[in-house]
Design a protein around this motif. Structure first.
Motif, short mmCIF file in Angstrom:
data_model
loop_
_atom_site.label_atom_id
_atom_site.label_comp_id
_atom_site.label_asym_id
_atom_site.label_seq_id
_atom_site.Cartn_x
_atom_site.Cartn_y
_atom_site.Cartn_z
N ASN A 92 0.80 -1.23 0.00
CA ASN A 92 0.00 0.00 0.00
C ASN A 92 0.84 1.28 0.00
O ASN A 92 0.28 2.37 0.14
CB ASN A 92 -0.93 0.01 1.22
CG ASN A 92 -1.92 -1.14 1.19
OD1 ASN A 92 -2.47 -1.47 0.14
ND2 ASN A 92 -2.16 -1.77 2.33
N SER A 93 2.15 1.17 -0.18
CA SER A 93 2.99 2.37 -0.14
C SER A 93 2.97 3.10 -1.48
O SER A 93 2.73 2.51 -2.54
CB SER A 93 4.42 2.00 0.23
OG SER A 93 5.02 1.29 -0.84
N GLU A 94 3.26 4.38 -1.41
CA GLU A 94 3.29 5.21 -2.61
C GLU A 94 4.49 4.90 -3.50
O GLU A 94 4.48 5.22 -4.70
CB GLU A 94 3.32 6.69 -2.23
CG GLU A 94 2.14 7.16 -1.41
CD GLU A 94 2.31 8.59 -0.93
OE1 GLU A 94 3.31 9.23 -1.32
OE2 GLU A 94 1.45 9.06 -0.17
N ILE A 109 9.54 -8.42 -2.28
CA ILE A 109 8.49 -8.88 -1.38
C ILE A 109 7.52 -7.72 -1.20
O ILE A 109 7.91 -6.65 -0.74
CB ILE A 109 9.07 -9.27 0.00
CG1 ILE A 109 10.10 -10.39 -0.14
CG2 ILE A 109 7.94 -9.69 0.95
CD1 ILE A 109 10.84 -10.70 1.16
N LEU A 110 6.29 -7.90 -1.60
CA LEU A 110 5.26 -6.89 -1.35
C LEU A 110 4.46 -7.36 -0.15
O LEU A 110 3.92 -8.48 -0.13
CB LEU A 110 4.36 -6.71 -2.58
CG LEU A 110 5.02 -6.01 -3.77
CD1 LEU A 110 4.03 -5.85 -4.92
CD2 LEU A 110 5.58 -4.64 -3.37
N SER A 111 4.39 -6.51 0.86
CA SER A 111 3.87 -6.94 2.16
C SER A 111 2.70 -6.09 2.63
O SER A 111 2.56 -4.92 2.27
CB SER A 111 4.99 -6.90 3.20
OG SER A 111 5.56 -5.60 3.29
N VAL A 112 1.90 -6.72 3.48
CA VAL A 112 0.80 -6.05 4.17
C VAL A 112 0.89 -6.41 5.65
O VAL A 112 1.07 -7.59 5.99
CB VAL A 112 -0.58 -6.48 3.63
CG1 VAL A 112 -1.70 -5.78 4.40
CG2 VAL A 112 -0.69 -6.17 2.14
N HIS A 113 0.79 -5.41 6.51
CA HIS A 113 0.82 -5.62 7.96
C HIS A 113 -0.42 -4.98 8.57
O HIS A 113 -0.63 -3.78 8.42
CB HIS A 113 2.08 -5.02 8.58
CG HIS A 113 3.35 -5.52 7.96
ND1 HIS A 113 3.83 -5.02 6.77
CD2 HIS A 113 4.21 -6.49 8.35
CE1 HIS A 113 4.95 -5.65 6.45
NE2 HIS A 113 5.20 -6.54 7.39
N ASP A 129 -3.58 -11.43 -4.15
CA ASP A 129 -3.75 -11.25 -5.59
C ASP A 129 -3.25 -9.88 -6.03
O ASP A 129 -2.61 -9.74 -7.09
CB ASP A 129 -5.22 -11.41 -5.97
CG ASP A 129 -5.72 -12.84 -5.82
OD1 ASP A 129 -4.88 -13.76 -5.78
OD2 ASP A 129 -6.96 -13.03 -5.73
N ALA A 130 -3.52 -8.85 -5.21
CA ALA A 130 -3.07 -7.50 -5.54
C ALA A 130 -1.55 -7.42 -5.54
O ALA A 130 -0.95 -6.75 -6.40
CB ALA A 130 -3.66 -6.50 -4.56
N ALA A 131 -0.91 -8.10 -4.59
CA ALA A 131 0.55 -8.10 -4.52
C ALA A 131 1.15 -8.76 -5.76
O ALA A 131 2.11 -8.25 -6.34
CB ALA A 131 1.01 -8.81 -3.25
N VAL A 132 0.58 -9.88 -6.18
CA VAL A 132 1.05 -10.56 -7.38
C VAL A 132 0.89 -9.66 -8.60
O VAL A 132 1.80 -9.52 -9.43
CB VAL A 132 0.31 -11.90 -7.59
CG1 VAL A 132 0.66 -12.50 -8.94
CG2 VAL A 132 0.64 -12.87 -6.47
N SER A 160 -1.60 -21.30 -1.95
CA SER A 160 -2.79 -21.00 -2.75
C SER A 160 -2.59 -19.81 -3.68
O SER A 160 -3.33 -19.65 -4.65
CB SER A 160 -4.00 -20.74 -1.84
OG SER A 160 -3.80 -19.56 -1.07
N ALA A 161 -1.59 -18.98 -3.41
CA ALA A 161 -1.31 -17.82 -4.25
C ALA A 161 -0.45 -18.22 -5.44
O ALA A 161 0.13 -19.31 -5.48
CB ALA A 161 -0.63 -16.73 -3.44
#
Length: 298
Positions: A92-94, A109-113, A129-132, A160-161
């Motif tokens: 979610n970063s700019e 690595i795209l991450s969510v915390h 899915d959004a990260a991929v 599963s991703a």
């Protein structure tokens, strides 16, 4: 693989990571306040001998970076010059698009915390899915467990991703997913090299003790594998010895406050008898613990 997280405030923190037995290091550079040239040199050295994840975590997702996003992007670009195997930036970063474009040979690595809780499984899947879709080589999702069931939701994401996925829950209730994530196919889990970088993060030695007890270091075929196993077991032993000394320190303080003698010959005899073939080793451990109890202030 256990990735040992180091909160790098100065070059000495990266030097300590370089000297550690951990095969993977997450270099958290968001609290860094030193000379960036020194940090880049040490990151390059780390990447030559270990797997390195360079991270400059945003304040919004639990990080300690004080500047703006443009400044943080500059820090990421300097980190990429050192050639880490991975770079972790928030989905979610700019600045994620710029970091993805500049990745070079590093994997993203795209991450969510989420520190508020764990959303429904459908939301977790949409994040993956959004990260991929945004160019992730590896997806990382870390939420906060409010129930044991939250662990199962996160672990179900692994495999599963469309990309390798690291998924676990933070906080005391998230311990289960931290331990089981790599056993279920996640490329790594995280542990603290020194102080925890996130809620519920266990010490590196504790994680090695858990995996050694689960038999992960059995059926070894090569000398290299055996040496890696020995390093892991040594780390676990040192963690447990430190824990024993800490308990003995508290015991000494309690004995002094109650006016009880430090030495208990009957108890010492029982401990050494139980040690069996390790009596000589345990005799040394007992002497260390007695010294700690004598030295402690009541």
């Amino acid at each position: 693989m256990i990735c040992a997280t180091v909160l790098a405030e100065a070059p000495k923190d990266l030097e300590r990571a370089l000297q550690s037995p951990a095969r993977c290091i997450e270099a958290r550079l968001d609290p860094y306040r030193g000379d960036w040239r020194a940090a880049s040199e040490l990151l390059a050295k780390l990447a030559q001998s270990k797997v390195v994840i360079a991270t400059i975590r945003s304040k919004e997702e639990g990080g300690l970076f004080r500047g703006g996003e443009e400044e943080r992007l500059g820090a990421y670009l300097r980190a990429l010059e050192a050639g880490p195997q991975y770079v972790d930036v928030e989905l979610n970063s700019e600045i994620k698009e710029e970091v993805v474009k500049a990745k070079g040979t590093s994997k993203i690595i795209l991450s969510v915390h989420d520190f508020s809780g764990t959303p429904p499984l459908a939301t977790l899947k949409s994040w993956a899915d959004a990260a991929v879709g945004a160019g992730a080589d590896v997806v990382k999702i870390a939420t906060t467990a409010r129930s044991w069931e939250d662990n199962f939701a996160l672990l179900s994401l692994i495999g599963s991703a469309q990309k390798p996925t690291v998924a676990f829950a933070m906080g005391p209730l998230g311990l289960l997913s931290r331990v089981f994530a790599p056993l279920m196919g996640a490329p790594f889990t995280y542990a603290a090299l020194d102080k925890p970088a996130a809620p519920g993060q266990l010490p590196y030695g504790a994680m090695e003790a858990i995996y050694a007890s689960l038999g992960l270091y059995s059926d070894l075929k090569s000398l290299g594998e055996m040496r890696i196993a020995l390093d892991a077991v040594d780390t676990a032993l040192m963690h447990l010895l430190k824990l024993r000394l800490a308990i003995c320190r508290d015991m000494g303080r309690l004995k002094k406050s109650m006016g009880l003698p430090i030495y208990d010959d009957v108890r010492e005899t029982e401990v050494l008898k139980r040690a069996g073939d390790f009596r000589q080793l345990f005799d040394l451990v007992v002497q260390m613990c007695k010294a700690v109890q004598v030295a402690v202030e009541p």
